[in-house]
Design an enzyme around this catalytic site. Sequence first.
Site, PDB file in Angstrom:
ATOM      1  N   CYS A 189       0.819  -1.203   0.000  1.00 47.36           N
ATOM      2  CA  CYS A 189       0.000   0.000   0.000  1.00 47.36           C
ATOM      3  C   CYS A 189       0.860   1.262   0.000  1.00 47.36           C
ATOM      4  O   CYS A 189       1.663   1.465  -0.904  1.00 47.36           O
ATOM      5  CB  CYS A 189      -0.962  -0.044   1.186  1.00 47.36           C
ATOM      6  SG  CYS A 189      -2.348   1.126   1.081  1.00 47.36           S
ATOM      7  N   ALA A 190       0.735   2.134   0.995  1.00 47.48           N
ATOM      8  CA  ALA A 190       1.542   3.348   1.045  1.00 47.48           C
ATOM      9  C   ALA A 190       2.974   3.080   1.478  1.00 47.48           C
ATOM     10  O   ALA A 190       3.887   3.844   1.151  1.00 47.48           O
ATOM     11  CB  ALA A 190       0.907   4.356   2.009  1.00 47.48           C
TER      12      ALA A 190
END
Length: 436
Positions: free
Chosen positions: A149-150
């Site tokens: 994800c991030a």
Amino acid sequence: MAICHLASLSPSPFIRFAPKRLFLSSRAFPSSLKNKSFSATTMASAVQKVLVPIANGTEPMEAVITIDVLRRAGADVTVASVEKQHQVDACHGVKLVADTLITDCVDSVFDLISLPGGMPGAATLRDCAILESMVKKQAADGRLYAAICAAPAVALASWGVLKGLKATCYPSFMEKLSSAATAVESRVQKDGHAVTSRGPGTAMEFSVALVEHLYGKDKADEVAGPMVMRSNHGEEYTLREVNFLEWKFKDTPQILVPIANGTEEMEAVMIIDILRRAKANVVVASVEDKLEIVASRKVKLVADMLLDEAVKLSYDLIVLPGGLPGAQAFSNSEKLVNLLKTQKEANRPYGAICASPAIVFEPHGLLKGKKATAYPAMCNKLSDPSEAENRVVVDGNLITSRGPGTSIEFSLAIVEKLFGRQKALEIARTMVFTKP
């Protein structure tokens, strides 16, 4: 505020292991992983040590799925908080309790360090000097490190451990990632000793890929099969609906999700997370005598309230996660069973996944005259298994599903029944469950 300070680091007795060649399966994995060879840190049959750091603002699905799947494979997974306390407030109001603090992990050697995403959780992980030092050491020593994800863009890229490597991340962070790596849009990407992935909707694929790296293809297949994973990753979900009934609510839907010791943590967290993304008011209630429960793979979750308090409220939907010991605890709870019977009699929606349709609903008459599905090994307990091969079955005010690998589809189907298919597909794209 994170507790990590570089000054607190002490010399670590890191050990370099001789590599062993392993190969990812060409089946059930993204094309970016096919025909890629890479090294494992120890013999595939040995217990692998894994670190999963968490923080306030961590994406709970990404953390819990990784922990759960790796523990299914037999890995020794340490969940470490980078905050000052063991309990963290993850995204969407999910409360997780770590096994230890990151400061207690400084002198340990891990075969894998895997970072969940979520904001601001990924930024807190990035700012943890202890974790940064450990991951840099992990990369320098040729041991596996991963992020989803991030976290690939926010943490790994900022630490310089993706230089010269192909990597992926959450779509809106791709520009940031491209300044420090070769950014690709694979659902899971392996290059060198780094494994990266895109978001909550790719977390199960990501986790199984980590299992295959640590233990080999046979173990990955052994773990993936019982989870009832999808074969068509990225495509739209489907549901089987008979006896159509519109689910109605006033203002904001009120939803009860009970949890117990032995509840399947992936299923519980995916249901809670996704329904809160849809802006439903989700009450997580413990059927035990305290708020904190220990789920089936030893993930510690904290409920919002005890069931004794929760039963005083009225709900537009009651939905049960699975996990055999948890389902048995639900079935043994007279208060919960009575609440479910009242829900059914009032023609208000109720649902369950995995073991719970067979262990809770069937013996208490909650499936009478209904089509349903359940965990494959328990479908023989259903009085009417005629629709049991479907991944999600809706029959009027009842919704059921099969297992961890169908949990996102199950949760999205609930969103669809409450808010419409477009809302469900919007959430699916946001999670990168379907193609963004």
